[in-house]
Scaffold this active site. Structure first.
Site, PDB file in Angstrom:
ATOM      1  N   SER A 214       3.494   3.099  -0.129  1.00 17.84           N
ATOM      2  CA  SER A 214       3.890   2.014   0.779  1.00 17.84           C
ATOM      3  C   SER A 214       2.925   1.344   1.742  1.00 17.84           C
ATOM      4  CB  SER A 214       5.304   2.484   1.458  1.00 17.84           C
ATOM      5  OG  SER A 214       5.031   3.435   2.374  1.00 17.84           O
ATOM      6  N   HIS A 215       1.988   1.906   1.627  1.00 14.06           N
ATOM      7  CA  HIS A 215       1.044   1.291   2.895  1.00 14.06           C
ATOM      8  C   HIS A 215      -0.353   1.055   2.024  1.00 14.06           C
ATOM      9  CE1 HIS A 215       3.983   2.918   5.721  1.00 14.06           C
ATOM     10  NE2 HIS A 215       3.505   1.956   6.409  1.00 14.06           N
TER      11      HIS A 215
ATOM     12  N   ASP B 166       9.254   1.568   2.391  1.00 15.67           N
ATOM     13  CA  ASP B 166      10.036   2.453   1.531  1.00 15.67           C
ATOM     14  C   ASP B 166      11.285   1.689   1.204  1.00 15.67           C
ATOM     15  OD1 ASP B 166       8.278   4.561   1.294  1.00 15.67           O
ATOM     16  OD2 ASP B 166       8.932   5.715   2.981  1.00 15.67           O
TER      17      ASP B 166
END
Lengths: 344, 344
Positions: B55-56, B196
């Site tokens: 997610s990053h 998320d």
């Protein structure tokens, strides 16, 4: 101090803050603390009662007294303060209470924070049996931001583990604001504070679901099952568990104190106070860029109210405090008489 | 860098860490950052992808690029470091990214922490669009304890309020230990990280209950309803909400940065990066009394395993990292080709 207090009803009486401090001071000295230690603990305990924080008020006195009687804690301990570095102060509490250790190092901690911008106080060889907010709130009252953590005794099952290891491991925070009392919170990283489980057990009440497990590790809402061989759960699943782990690292590993699982009071029946460590971090927000911190925190409060928040953390305590200081503190007559017995 | 990468299957390929850093560096420079800013962001983003923190990772690149294109952030900004006090460093990120601001102040921060025992870095006028653990982990790798908080953008409803105000406001912590990689966690104070929710929406998956509300403030498990006018809830009820409030105070009020609700990007379509502040606190545990901190933290880990904990915070990332460094990082072919387009 008067032997008679105004009665609220058949079961309760009113007592002034200073009178309660004096009564508690006499109780502590009578049970083996030095006058200095008694002064600190009495003020702390009376403040909790004044603010309606009953689980950390006079409800705690029997635990203090049985602990002192057991020889587990040194009620006469003289804290030894070491000036370690320009932002780091250490205190060996000498197997005494944490609050007198904080009091002994407080002036040097504040001086360092104002000079360095931030300072750390590491207390070890200490017993903390009280609420944590009284340790941080006074810093905010003089314009500083304060954070404190203290570990306690094994009673919380780490998320994903089978058996307890962590303490209830609270985190307390205080920050000044322009138009009101400081913003203060004090939260156990357990799903419920140990004192609240004890109060529920005494009152015969059930716990909400998700707070604890019994001695077999099964979920329970019976506070006695939690207290008798059971354990608490962390708040917020793996996140609260991670924060509880952080508290062990900061309050014990970083201070030189015991972890929550490292002390053994089996030879001291009646001992109730965890023998661990405590960390405080104090920041001087006048070093901040831009508008004053207190104006900025006030703006945050304003916006929190604007989105519908009715009560800030600490609001209920501050309202109860104002009422207590005006009208007196409501105390059960039985408890008050018991205190007077213990003091004499 | 090679135009061909070994394929895992029809949809995925393997890429080496250094090659991914180089590719991302080219993408950032091509889209308007200075080479220095590109180096910092590329390393940060590739590290997340390497560790399986998808997610990053490169999932964030479109957001970076649309933000740079919108003129909302200055990809060429030169951070201005001010040495405020013996434990206090301030950086004006110049409306640039937070990571280059941290990089610019890092050496002075470490020097201060080792000398004073504790030091604070206050970054303001900054954009943080990445995971927070890459900011703290390197301090623990050199024996220091680090804590960081960053506020973001209004998307979390304070506990007890009606409408959103806080950001996802993560807290990251890193501490060294004797026999393994540092203990590291990075937790959003929202019930779920915004990234998320975006990933769930893209995959068409539902959220667990209790994570968010829709645009009418009603509970929902639909990630699109949360993203389109809805909001997240804090983790752990009033306790997570109190911590989120603390992050606003530390990351914004104490740095001189914006609160999560204070910036308005309406005139910059495509802007995705919150324009706020970030706080880091770094502690030198060699100032601690007693046994070395790393030995003590190792003992805590040992006992956590002894009570049945199988996975420490950070364990999964470190295992994925080891695999990625040995075998290469698995990346979707489409995403890799897209990066190559953007770089050329």
């Amino acid at each position: 101090m008067s032997a008679q207090s105004p009665t609220v009803d058949n079961a309760s009486a009113l007592i002034g803050f200073d009178e309660l401090v004096g009564l508690l001071h006499a109780v502590f000295v009578k049970h083996g603390t030095s006058p200095q230690v008694a002064a600190t603990l009495a003020h702390n305990c009376a403040s909790a009662e004044r603010d309606g924080a009953h689980s950390h008020g006079i409800f705690r006195i029997p635990g203090y007294l049985s602990t002192l009687a057991s020889g587990w804690v040194d009620g006469q301990a003289l804290p030894v303060v070491t000036d370690v570095a320009s932002g780091f102060v250490r205190v060996d509490a000498g197997n005494g209470f944490a609050q007198p250790a904080l009091a002994a190092a407080r002036d040097v901690l504040v001086t360092k924070a104002r000079s360095a911008g931030i300072a750390l106080l590491a207390i070890h060889n200490s017993h903390h049996f009280a609420a944590l907010w009284p340790d941080v709130e006074p810093f905010a009252e003089e314009g500083l931001v304060a954070l404190s953590v203290v570990n306690s005794m094994t009673c919380v099952v780490p998320h994903g583990a089978d058996r307890p290891l962590f303490g209830t491991n609270p985190i307390a925070f205080a920050a000044p604001r322009a138009d009101g009392p400081p913003i203060v919170f004090d939260l156990a990283t357990s799903a419920i504070a140990h004192g609240d489980v004890q109060i529920a057990a005494r009152k015969g009440e059930r716990l909400p679901p998700g707070m604890g497990v019994d001695s077999l590790g099964q979920p329970t809402t019976d506070p006695r099952a939690v207290l008798e061989g059971g354990a608490l759960l962390p708040f917020g699943g793996h996140k609260g568990s991670a924060l509880s782990m952080m508290v062990e690292l900061l309050a014990a590993a970083l201070t030189g104190g015991h972890f929550s699982f490292e002390f053994n009071w089996a030879d001291h029946p009646g001992a109730r106070t965890p023998w661990t460590g405590q960390l405080l971090i104090v920041i001087d927000p006048s070093k901040t860029a831009g508008q004053s911190f207190a104006e900025r925190s006030q703006e945050l409060v304003r916006q929190m109210h604007a989105v519908g928040l009715r009560r800030l953390p600490g609001d209920r305590r501050h309202r109860t405090r104002a009422k207590s200081l005006e009208e007196g503190i409501v105390v059960e007559l039985d408890a008050l008489n018991q205190l007077r017995d213990w003091a004499s």
